[in-house]
Design a protein around this motif. Structure first.
Motif, PDB file in Angstrom:
ATOM      1  N   GLU A 169     -45.832  23.352  -7.676  1.00 15.65           N
ATOM      2  CA  GLU A 169     -45.242  23.234  -6.179  1.00 15.65           C
ATOM      3  C   GLU A 169     -44.486  21.610  -7.003  1.00 15.65           C
ATOM      4  OE1 GLU A 169     -45.152  21.322  -1.558  1.00 15.65           O
ATOM      5  OE2 GLU A 169     -46.087  23.575  -1.842  1.00 15.65           O
ATOM      6  N   GLU A 170     -45.643  21.013  -7.098  1.00 14.49           N
ATOM      7  CA  GLU A 170     -46.017  19.189  -7.629  1.00 14.49           C
ATOM      8  C   GLU A 170     -44.854  19.761  -8.949  1.00 14.49           C
ATOM      9  OE1 GLU A 170     -48.022  15.956  -9.535  1.00 14.49           O
ATOM     10  OE2 GLU A 170     -48.773  17.382  -9.137  1.00 14.49           O
ATOM     11  N   PHE A 171     -45.031  20.953  -9.794  1.00 13.15           N
ATOM     12  CA  PHE A 171     -43.959  21.410 -11.498  1.00 13.15           C
ATOM     13  C   PHE A 171     -42.840  21.215 -10.841  1.00 13.15           C
ATOM     14  CE2 PHE A 171     -42.034  24.147 -13.701  1.00 13.15           C
ATOM     15  CZ  PHE A 171     -41.681  22.867 -14.766  1.00 13.15           C
ATOM     16  N   ILE A 172     -42.193  21.785  -9.834  1.00 14.59           N
ATOM     17  CA  ILE A 172     -40.842  22.633  -9.070  1.00 14.59           C
ATOM     18  C   ILE A 172     -40.054  20.816  -8.619  1.00 14.59           C
ATOM     19  CG2 ILE A 172     -39.954  23.837  -7.521  1.00 14.59           C
ATOM     20  CD1 ILE A 172     -41.867  26.475  -8.422  1.00 14.59           C
ATOM     21  N   GLN A 173     -40.952  20.652  -7.458  1.00 15.82           N
ATOM     22  CA  GLN A 173     -40.642  19.317  -7.197  1.00 15.82           C
ATOM     23  C   GLN A 173     -40.106  18.759  -8.106  1.00 15.82           C
ATOM     24  OE1 GLN A 173     -43.568  17.728  -4.062  1.00 15.82           O
ATOM     25  NE2 GLN A 173     -42.937  18.789  -2.821  1.00 15.82           N
ATOM     26  N   THR A 174     -40.374  18.156  -9.332  1.00 13.44           N
ATOM     27  CA  THR A 174     -40.350  17.022  -9.871  1.00 13.44           C
ATOM     28  C   THR A 174     -39.100  17.645 -11.034  1.00 13.44           C
ATOM     29  OG1 THR A 174     -42.824  16.518 -10.657  1.00 13.44           O
ATOM     30  CG2 THR A 174     -41.249  15.318 -11.915  1.00 13.44           C
ATOM     31  N   LYS A 175     -39.339  18.241 -10.916  1.00 14.98           N
ATOM     32  CA  LYS A 175     -38.491  19.347 -12.199  1.00 14.98           C
ATOM     33  C   LYS A 175     -37.099  18.537 -11.214  1.00 14.98           C
ATOM     34  CE  LYS A 175     -36.652  23.645 -14.878  1.00 14.98           C
ATOM     35  NZ  LYS A 175     -36.946  24.786 -15.080  1.00 14.98           N
ATOM     36  N   GLU A 176     -36.766  19.752 -10.005  1.00 18.92           N
ATOM     37  CA  GLU A 176     -35.131  19.568  -8.725  1.00 18.92           C
ATOM     38  C   GLU A 176     -35.264  18.259  -9.100  1.00 18.92           C
ATOM     39  OE1 GLU A 176     -36.804  21.938  -5.543  1.00 18.92           O
ATOM     40  OE2 GLU A 176     -36.064  23.473  -6.809  1.00 18.92           O
ATOM     41  N   LYS A 177     -36.464  17.433  -8.930  1.00 19.01           N
ATOM     42  CA  LYS A 177     -35.387  15.645  -8.864  1.00 19.01           C
ATOM     43  C   LYS A 177     -34.689  15.140 -10.357  1.00 19.01           C
ATOM     44  CE  LYS A 177     -38.261  11.940  -9.598  1.00 19.01           C
ATOM     45  NZ  LYS A 177     -39.371  11.489  -9.847  1.00 19.01           N
ATOM     46  N   TYR A 178     -35.594  15.827 -11.042  1.00 16.39           N
ATOM     47  CA  TYR A 178     -34.343  15.490 -12.584  1.00 16.39           C
ATOM     48  C   TYR A 178     -33.640  16.208 -12.699  1.00 16.39           C
ATOM     49  CZ  TYR A 178     -37.987  11.813 -14.043  1.00 16.39           C
ATOM     50  OH  TYR A 178     -39.148  11.711 -13.845  1.00 16.39           O
ATOM     51  N   MET A 179     -33.239  17.559 -12.312  1.00 17.90           N
ATOM     52  CA  MET A 179     -32.227  18.366 -12.576  1.00 17.90           C
ATOM     53  C   MET A 179     -31.215  17.559 -11.250  1.00 17.90           C
ATOM     54  SD  MET A 179     -33.968  21.981 -12.052  1.00 17.90           S
ATOM     55  CE  MET A 179     -32.291  23.166 -12.551  1.00 17.90           C
ATOM     56  N   ASP A 180     -31.537  17.251 -10.118  1.00 14.25           N
ATOM     57  CA  ASP A 180     -30.273  16.698  -9.391  1.00 14.25           C
ATOM     58  C   ASP A 180     -30.269  15.380  -9.892  1.00 14.25           C
ATOM     59  OD1 ASP A 180     -30.764  18.405  -7.578  1.00 14.25           O
ATOM     60  OD2 ASP A 180     -31.856  17.246  -6.011  1.00 14.25           O
ATOM     61  N   LEU A 181     -30.748  14.261 -10.632  1.00 11.59           N
ATOM     62  CA  LEU A 181     -30.225  13.984 -11.573  1.00 11.59           C
ATOM     63  C   LEU A 181     -29.300  13.776 -11.916  1.00 11.59           C
ATOM     64  CD1 LEU A 181     -33.199  11.049 -11.387  1.00 11.59           C
ATOM     65  CD2 LEU A 181     -31.016  10.687  -9.337  1.00 11.59           C
ATOM     66  N   GLY A 182     -29.359  14.662 -12.860  1.00  8.07           N
ATOM     67  CA  GLY A 182     -28.585  15.151 -13.997  1.00  8.07           C
ATOM     68  C   GLY A 182     -28.567  15.424 -15.092  1.00  8.07           C
ATOM     69  N   PHE A 183     -30.149  15.718 -15.269  1.00  6.92           N
ATOM     70  CA  PHE A 183     -30.725  15.417 -16.156  1.00  6.92           C
ATOM     71  C   PHE A 183     -30.715  17.745 -16.836  1.00  6.92           C
ATOM     72  CE2 PHE A 183     -32.409  11.349 -15.277  1.00  6.92           C
ATOM     73  CZ  PHE A 183     -32.633  10.820 -16.650  1.00  6.92           C
TER      74      PHE A 183
END
Length: 60
Positions: free
Chosen positions: A17-31
């Protein structure tokens, strides 16, 4: 336009869950997020990529 790349090592996270949240955060920032499943996150990934390419070229 190319997206900048952000690299994550899955072993740096305690839970999926922690991994997915972090991944989605960076994807939402445009990475564009690239995930590595193992290895040392403190090592320079570029050296590993260069070695991989060199090994591939020497295989001919």
């Amino acid at each position: 336009m190319n997206k900048p790349t952000y690299r994550l090592w899955k072993t740096d996270f305690h839970t999926e869950e922690e991994f997915i949240q972090t991944k989605e955060k960076y994807m939402d920032l445009g990475f564009r997020v690239v995930t590595y499943l193992d290895g040392n996150s403190q090592k320079d990934i570029h050296n590993g990529i260069k070695a991989l390419i060199q090994n591939h070229m020497n295989a001919d």
